[in-house]
Design a protein around this motif. Structure first.
Motif, short mmCIF file in Angstrom:
data_model
loop_
_atom_site.label_atom_id
_atom_site.label_comp_id
_atom_site.label_asym_id
_atom_site.label_seq_id
_atom_site.Cartn_x
_atom_site.Cartn_y
_atom_site.Cartn_z
N LYS A 8 0.82 -1.21 0.00
CA LYS A 8 0.00 0.00 0.00
C LYS A 8 0.86 1.25 0.00
O LYS A 8 0.55 2.24 -0.67
N ALA A 9 1.96 1.23 0.77
CA ALA A 9 2.84 2.39 0.86
C ALA A 9 3.50 2.69 -0.48
O ALA A 9 4.01 3.79 -0.69
N ARG A 10 3.49 1.71 -1.41
CA ARG A 10 4.14 1.90 -2.70
C ARG A 10 3.15 2.01 -3.84
O ARG A 10 3.48 1.77 -5.00
N GLY A 11 1.93 2.33 -3.50
CA GLY A 11 0.94 2.61 -4.53
C GLY A 11 -0.04 1.48 -4.78
O GLY A 11 -0.95 1.62 -5.58
N GLY A 12 0.13 0.34 -4.10
CA GLY A 12 -0.86 -0.72 -4.15
C GLY A 12 -0.81 -1.62 -5.37
O GLY A 12 -1.73 -2.37 -5.62
N TRP A 13 0.29 -1.56 -6.13
CA TRP A 13 0.39 -2.50 -7.26
C TRP A 13 1.77 -3.12 -7.30
O TRP A 13 2.74 -2.56 -6.79
N SER A 14 1.83 -4.30 -7.90
CA SER A 14 3.07 -5.07 -7.89
C SER A 14 3.25 -5.83 -9.19
O SER A 14 2.32 -5.98 -9.96
N ARG A 15 4.48 -6.30 -9.38
CA ARG A 15 4.71 -7.27 -10.44
C ARG A 15 5.74 -8.28 -9.96
O ARG A 15 6.49 -8.01 -9.04
N ILE A 16 5.73 -9.42 -10.61
CA ILE A 16 6.65 -10.49 -10.22
C ILE A 16 7.83 -10.47 -11.19
O ILE A 16 7.66 -10.54 -12.40
N LEU A 17 9.02 -10.38 -10.62
CA LEU A 17 10.23 -10.37 -11.43
C LEU A 17 10.97 -11.70 -11.29
O LEU A 17 11.04 -12.26 -10.20
N ASP A 18 11.50 -12.16 -12.40
CA ASP A 18 12.38 -13.32 -12.40
C ASP A 18 13.80 -12.78 -12.25
O ASP A 18 14.32 -12.13 -13.15
N ILE A 19 14.39 -13.02 -11.09
CA ILE A 19 15.72 -12.50 -10.80
C ILE A 19 16.77 -13.55 -11.15
O ILE A 19 16.69 -14.69 -10.69
N ARG A 20 17.72 -13.14 -11.97
CA ARG A 20 18.79 -14.06 -12.39
C ARG A 20 20.16 -13.44 -12.21
O ARG A 20 20.30 -12.22 -12.22
N CYS A 21 21.14 -14.30 -12.05
CA CYS A 21 22.52 -13.86 -11.97
C CYS A 21 22.93 -13.25 -13.31
O CYS A 21 22.72 -13.85 -14.36
N GLU A 22 23.51 -12.06 -13.25
CA GLU A 22 23.94 -11.39 -14.48
C GLU A 22 25.05 -12.18 -15.18
O GLU A 22 25.11 -12.25 -16.40
N LYS A 23 25.87 -12.80 -14.39
CA LYS A 23 27.06 -13.46 -14.92
C LYS A 23 26.74 -14.78 -15.64
O LYS A 23 27.19 -15.00 -16.75
N CYS A 24 25.97 -15.63 -14.96
CA CYS A 24 25.75 -16.97 -15.52
C CYS A 24 24.28 -17.27 -15.80
O CYS A 24 23.96 -18.35 -16.26
N GLU A 25 23.40 -16.33 -15.50
CA GLU A 25 21.96 -16.46 -15.77
C GLU A 25 21.26 -17.50 -14.91
O GLU A 25 20.13 -17.90 -15.21
N GLU A 26 21.88 -17.94 -13.85
CA GLU A 26 21.23 -18.85 -12.91
C GLU A 26 20.03 -18.14 -12.27
O GLU A 26 20.12 -16.97 -11.89
N HIS A 27 18.92 -18.86 -12.15
CA HIS A 27 17.75 -18.31 -11.48
C HIS A 27 18.03 -18.14 -9.99
O HIS A 27 18.49 -19.08 -9.33
N ILE A 28 17.77 -16.96 -9.46
CA ILE A 28 18.01 -16.69 -8.05
C ILE A 28 16.71 -16.79 -7.26
O ILE A 28 16.64 -17.50 -6.26
#
Ligand SMILES: [Zn+2]
Length: 97
Positions: A8-28
């Motif tokens: 709510k403090a950030r405007g009440g909306w969200s999204r889901i991000l797929d976070i990966r290692c920049e170097k090897c692209e492993e899913h974090i």
């Protein structure tokens, strides 16, 4: 998807991000990003998986350190501060309120 006072403090909306290692692209982790703005820190309560007590966020594949644990003082909330360029983010799902 979490819906709480932080969101709510950030405007009440969200999204889901797929976070990966920049170097090897492993899913974090999958990460719920609340509101607008760049991703500078990842709150532990928004991560789908994380090393519970680790002071560092590291890639499980190439062992690169991606960020360090901090307490975001304004909210007294544990987070990993990401190093610039350490991870890639891809939006997997847009979600409203
Ligand atoms: Zn890696």
């Amino acid at each position: 998807m979490k819906n709480d006072r932080y969101k709510k403090a950030r405007g009440g909306w969200s999204r889901i991000l797929d976070i990966r290692c920049e170097k090897c692209e492993e899913h974090i982790a999958f990460y719920q990003k609340d509101g607008p703005g760049p991703l500078k820190r990842m709150y532990l309560d928004r991560m789908s998986e994380h090393p519970s007590d680790s002071e560092k966020l590291a890639c499980s594949n190439c062992n690169e350190t991606l960020g360090t644990k901090i307490i975001y003082k304004k909210e007294d909330r544990p987070a990993y501060r990401l190093f610039v360029g350490s991870v890639t983010k891809k939006i997997t799902k847009a979600a409203g309120i």
